[in-house]
Design a protein around this motif. Structure first.
Motif, mmCIF file in Angstrom:
data_model
loop_
_atom_site.group_PDB
_atom_site.id
_atom_site.type_symbol
_atom_site.label_atom_id
_atom_site.label_comp_id
_atom_site.label_asym_id
_atom_site.label_seq_id
_atom_site.Cartn_x
_atom_site.Cartn_y
_atom_site.Cartn_z
ATOM 1 N N ASN A 22 0.623 -1.965 10.175
ATOM 2 C CA ASN A 22 0.526 -0.914 11.177
ATOM 3 C C ASN A 22 1.662 0.101 11.072
ATOM 4 O OD1 ASN A 22 -0.541 0.532 13.357
ATOM 5 N ND2 ASN A 22 0.629 -0.657 14.866
ATOM 6 N N GLY A 23 1.909 0.553 9.848
ATOM 7 C CA GLY A 23 2.932 1.571 9.651
ATOM 8 C C GLY A 23 2.762 2.238 8.311
ATOM 9 N N THR A 24 3.849 2.690 7.752
ATOM 10 C CA THR A 24 3.858 3.293 6.430
ATOM 11 C C THR A 24 4.715 2.449 5.511
ATOM 12 O OG1 THR A 24 3.601 5.534 7.308
ATOM 13 C CG2 THR A 24 4.485 5.342 5.093
ATOM 14 N N VAL A 25 4.180 2.120 4.346
ATOM 15 C CA VAL A 25 4.928 1.372 3.344
ATOM 16 C C VAL A 25 5.113 2.279 2.133
ATOM 17 C CG1 VAL A 25 4.983 -0.650 1.829
ATOM 18 C CG2 VAL A 25 4.035 -0.849 4.144
ATOM 19 N N THR A 66 8.354 3.016 9.222
ATOM 20 C CA THR A 66 8.235 3.108 7.771
ATOM 21 C C THR A 66 9.046 2.019 7.088
ATOM 22 O OG1 THR A 66 7.901 5.504 7.859
ATOM 23 C CG2 THR A 66 8.655 4.598 5.766
ATOM 24 N N ALA A 67 8.401 1.303 6.165
ATOM 25 C CA ALA A 67 9.083 0.292 5.364
ATOM 26 C C ALA A 67 9.349 0.847 3.975
ATOM 27 C CB ALA A 67 8.227 -0.972 5.266
ATOM 28 N N ILE A 68 10.559 0.661 3.504
ATOM 29 C CA ILE A 68 10.928 1.062 2.147
ATOM 30 C C ILE A 68 11.587 -0.129 1.463
ATOM 31 C CG2 ILE A 68 11.281 3.467 2.872
ATOM 32 C CD1 ILE A 68 14.321 2.928 2.605
ATOM 33 N N PRO A 69 11.762 -0.089 0.142
ATOM 34 C CA PRO A 69 12.532 -1.161 -0.504
ATOM 35 C C PRO A 69 13.930 -1.222 0.097
ATOM 36 C CG PRO A 69 11.442 0.238 -2.133
ATOM 37 C CD PRO A 69 11.297 0.928 -0.817
ATOM 38 N N GLY A 70 14.470 -2.410 0.215
ATOM 39 C CA GLY A 70 15.818 -2.547 0.758
ATOM 40 C C GLY A 70 16.814 -1.718 -0.037
ATOM 41 N N PHE A 71 17.740 -1.088 0.667
ATOM 42 C CA PHE A 71 18.737 -0.270 -0.006
ATOM 43 C C PHE A 71 19.618 -1.136 -0.911
ATOM 44 C CE2 PHE A 71 18.342 2.617 3.837
ATOM 45 C CZ PHE A 71 17.692 3.637 3.144
ATOM 46 N N VAL A 72 19.908 -0.608 -2.088
ATOM 47 C CA VAL A 72 20.813 -1.252 -3.038
ATOM 48 C C VAL A 72 22.054 -0.370 -3.144
ATOM 49 C CG1 VAL A 72 21.142 -2.056 -5.402
ATOM 50 C CG2 VAL A 72 18.881 -2.267 -4.313
ATOM 51 N N GLU A 73 23.178 -0.873 -2.665
ATOM 52 C CA GLU A 73 24.450 -0.132 -2.728
ATOM 53 C C GLU A 73 25.096 -0.421 -4.079
ATOM 54 O OE1 GLU A 73 27.355 1.910 -2.755
ATOM 55 O OE2 GLU A 73 26.493 2.116 -0.743
ATOM 56 N N SER A 74 25.117 0.583 -4.964
ATOM 57 C CA SER A 74 25.483 0.326 -6.355
ATOM 58 C C SER A 74 26.980 0.362 -6.635
ATOM 59 C CB SER A 74 24.764 1.315 -7.283
ATOM 60 O OG SER A 74 25.220 2.637 -7.084
ATOM 61 N N LEU A 132 13.305 -5.559 2.326
ATOM 62 C CA LEU A 132 12.791 -4.318 2.898
ATOM 63 C C LEU A 132 13.759 -3.760 3.936
ATOM 64 C CD1 LEU A 132 10.233 -6.586 2.794
ATOM 65 C CD2 LEU A 132 8.964 -4.567 3.422
ATOM 66 N N THR A 133 13.716 -2.450 4.080
ATOM 67 C CA THR A 133 14.398 -1.768 5.172
ATOM 68 C C THR A 133 13.340 -1.050 5.999
ATOM 69 O OG1 THR A 133 16.379 -1.445 3.825
ATOM 70 C CG2 THR A 133 16.127 -0.035 5.764
ATOM 71 N N ILE A 134 13.358 -1.285 7.297
ATOM 72 C CA ILE A 134 12.406 -0.646 8.193
ATOM 73 C C ILE A 134 13.104 0.517 8.888
ATOM 74 C CG2 ILE A 134 10.740 -0.980 10.048
ATOM 75 C CD1 ILE A 134 10.305 -2.766 7.533
ATOM 76 N N LEU A 135 12.547 1.718 8.719
ATOM 77 C CA LEU A 135 13.139 2.934 9.267
ATOM 78 C C LEU A 135 12.295 3.463 10.420
ATOM 79 C CD1 LEU A 135 13.972 4.764 5.905
ATOM 80 C CD2 LEU A 135 15.483 3.298 7.269
ATOM 81 N N THR A 136 12.938 4.184 11.317
ATOM 82 C CA THR A 136 12.226 4.722 12.468
ATOM 83 C C THR A 136 11.417 5.963 12.130
ATOM 84 O OG1 THR A 136 14.231 5.940 13.082
ATOM 85 C CG2 THR A 136 13.874 3.806 14.138
ATOM 86 N N ALA A 137 11.576 6.498 10.926
ATOM 87 C CA ALA A 137 10.795 7.657 10.501
ATOM 88 C C ALA A 137 10.659 7.630 8.989
ATOM 89 C CB ALA A 137 11.441 8.965 10.960
ATOM 90 N N ASP A 138 9.695 8.374 8.491
ATOM 91 C CA ASP A 138 9.449 8.466 7.062
ATOM 92 C C ASP A 138 10.390 9.517 6.475
ATOM 93 O OD1 ASP A 138 8.531 8.976 4.494
ATOM 94 O OD2 ASP A 138 6.411 9.081 5.062
ATOM 95 N N PRO A 139 11.348 9.120 5.639
ATOM 96 C CA PRO A 139 12.310 10.097 5.127
ATOM 97 C C PRO A 139 11.685 11.152 4.230
ATOM 98 C CG PRO A 139 12.600 7.965 4.049
ATOM 99 C CD PRO A 139 11.639 7.760 5.174
ATOM 100 N N THR A 140 10.528 10.872 3.650
ATOM 101 C CA THR A 140 9.899 11.853 2.760
ATOM 102 C C THR A 140 9.211 12.971 3.524
ATOM 103 O OG1 THR A 140 7.800 10.634 2.596
ATOM 104 C CG2 THR A 140 9.532 10.071 1.020
ATOM 105 N N THR A 141 9.019 12.792 4.824
ATOM 106 C CA THR A 141 8.379 13.843 5.626
ATOM 107 C C THR A 141 9.268 14.343 6.757
ATOM 108 O OG1 THR A 141 7.321 12.213 7.095
ATOM 109 C CG2 THR A 141 6.085 12.896 5.143
#
Length: 555
Positions: free
Chosen positions: A22-25, A71-79, A518-527
């Motif tokens: 029920n969101g954006t992946v 919005t779910a995105i791959p978990g952030f990787v701090e390089s 995964l990282t769940i964000l409150t908004a879609d960063p691409t939009t």
């Protein structure tokens, strides 16, 4: 409101133990596929797709998280980060940063308060002072600190990590006097009489920091726990610890063992040992270093960290042309080119991935030269790296691409130091090219992005905003031609960052078979639009299908 989590009954024939829907992946795979749901089992992704098909994979014990439009995105990787250093700074008695301190007097008052709260002879630690932001425009010194702390040793570490300031009591504890010679790769600043001023530059800082009491494995393990909670709060599921041993030597590996054994590593850690830890065993291979226990999916050693030069804001980054504010000053090499090349060849031969700190273009040239000597092995990539890579030139990017050298760019320099690079350190033309992401992409250099915490704050979304907007603290657009699009910036903190450590088969995109990070964000960063990127919140952080942080709030 808190992020919802509940177990629901569904098809008992299903095999998932964790589902989001029920969101954006945003998978961030090469095809740029988007979905609305994801299922995982035993810590790995089982399927990505629509709500109906994924719901069919749930069973009676499946944990189902309703994204509620998030919005779910791959978990952030701090390089590139320093977890132990970060945790110690969080626990320090003195916050020496600006803000809150506006002057040397403000710093001194904070030290005075810490001394009043401390026991006799107890060390006073502070982190993050920045001489270039203080109204005095100078480093503090022992002359400032001694009146408020004649008996308690004081050590204040610069925001860059490349300098520290000690009072007389701390200098005495390290045996530093007017007769103490400068160590290789460092300098003891001195007053007009030749006595140490308190400022210790580059390797000289270790003369005092190595004497600090209370940096045993237990204290360092506490620091790892503090840092881990902060990484998780900002959506980071994997961290490249680029310099294990820089603060606590071998005790840092012992600290990792403690935290892992207790099941308290919230984020996955990929370790790069500070090269001094291998002193006495130069041919040691990754499998020979066992202090931290057997590798698993929460911790593994993969590389060696070398430091070629210093920091631009401290005038110790090694530049081909002088600093704008000091034309005769070119910075310093902490490892001379021949020594650097010899070490890189030895570690490469032993099977280590090598990551070399290089800020100035002269240092970057020496690093590329050393990597070029290794040649290109048929059928495989060495994946050696340049860390920070601040002032890399166009010709150097072409050479990096030709020799398959990777970059981890310190993108937040654009915001935190961009104005001062333009006006003081580098001048307008060189400053607009710091962290030249667009040029690197055109040249074919693969790169990740990082925050170098505790040098700058953790939030990857701030780094993504820096890569897209190229805005400084003062609101100036610095080198807009080097900006990249949001998806490229997101991949710099996910898929490409995973590639930098050779972990792309397990991390960085949301695809079946990969770790369910995964990282769940409150908004879609691409939009959301470039200017709203920093305002997006992390609603939840999930590692291996388990929620390790749950926040709240919507936008």
């Amino acid at each position: 409101m808190p992020y919802p989590s509940s177990a629901e009954s569904a098809d008992p024939r299903g095999s998932a133990d964790f589902v989001i829907r029920n969101g954006t992946v945003l998978t961030l795979d090469r095809a740029g596929r988007r979905a609305s749901a994801l299922a995982a089992r035993h810590g790995r992704i089982l399927a990505v797709g629509g709500d109906r098909e994924i719901s069919e994979l749930a069973g009676p014990d499946t944990v189902i998280l309703d994204l509620a439009g998030r919005t779910a995105i791959p978990g952030f990787v701090e390089s590139h980060s320093h977890p132990v250093f970060f945790g110690l700074s969080l626990a320090a008695a003195v916050d020496a940063g600006t803000p809150p301190n506006e002057s040397v007097a403000d710093l001194v008052e904070r030290v005075a308060q810490a001394v009043r709260d401390a026991g006799p002879g107890e060390w006073i630690r502070g982190y993050r002072y920045d001489d270039t932001l203080l109204s005095d425009a100078r480093h503090p010194g022992r002359a400032d600190l001694d009146p408020v702390s004649p008996d308690n040793p004081v050590l204040l570490t610069h925001v860059s990590g490349h300098f520290c300031v000690a009072n007389s009591a701390a200098l005495r504890s390290a045996g530093i006097t007017a007769d103490t010679p400068d160590p290789p790769g460092g300098r003891i600043a001195r007053d007009e009489h030749g006595a140490p001023s308190g400022l210790l530059i580059e390797s000289a800082a270790f003369l005092v920091s190595s004497r600090l009491p209370g940096q045993d494995a237990g204290t360092l393990a506490d620091a790892l726990r503090l840092a881990g909670a902060e990484y998780a709060r900002h959506g980071v599921t994997s961290v490249h610890d680029t310099g294990i041993g820089l603060v606590g030597g071998h005790d840092e590996l012992a600290a990792y063992r403690r935290v892992r054994t207790a099941g308290q590593l919230r984020t996955r850690m990929t370790g790069y040992l500070f090269h001094e830890l291998l002193a006495g065993m130069p041919a040691a291979a990754p499998g020979d270093v066992t202090d931290a226990g057997d590798p698993d999916d929460r911790f593994r050693l993969t590389g060696i960290k070398l430091i070629a030069d210093g920091s631009l804001q401290g005038l110790t980054g090694c530049l081909a042309d002088g600093y704008t504010c000091a034309p005769g000053e070119h910075g310093m090499m902490l490892l001379e080119p021949e020594d650097l090349a010899r070490r890189i060849a030895a570690y490469d031969g032993a099977g280590w991935q090598v990551a070399v700190h290089g800020n100035g273009d002269a240092a970057i040239e020496a690093i590329i030269d050393a990597y070029a000597r290794l040649g290109t092995p048929p059928g495989r990539s060495r994946r050696h790296r340049i860390e920070h890579c601040q002032t890399v030139r166009e010709d150097q990017l072409a050479r990096m691409a030709g020799h398959d050298v990777l970059a981890s760019f310190f993108i937040k320099h654009v915001y935190y130091w961009g104005d001062r690079h333009r006006d003081r350190f580098l001048g307008p033309e060189r400053a607009r090219r710091i962290s030249p992401l667009a040029s690197a992409r055109r040249a074919g250099v693969r790169f990740g992005l990082h925050s170098d915490t505790p040098v700058t704050p953790v939030p990857p979304l701030e780094g993504i905003w820096c890569a897209v907007a190229r805005r400084t603290r003062d609101g100036f657009e610095l080198g807009p031609e080097q900006a990249v699009d949001v998806t490229t910036a997101l991949r710099g903190y996910t898929a490409e960052a995973a590639y930098l450590a050779g972990e792309e088969a397990d991390k960085g995109t949301l695809e079946p078979g990969k770790l369910a990070d995964l990282t769940i964000l409150t908004a879609d960063p691409t939009t959301a639009g470039a200017e709203r990127l920093r305002a997006i919140s992390v609603a939840a952080t999930i590692v291996g299908g388990e929620v390790v942080y749950s926040g709240g709030g919507t936008q």
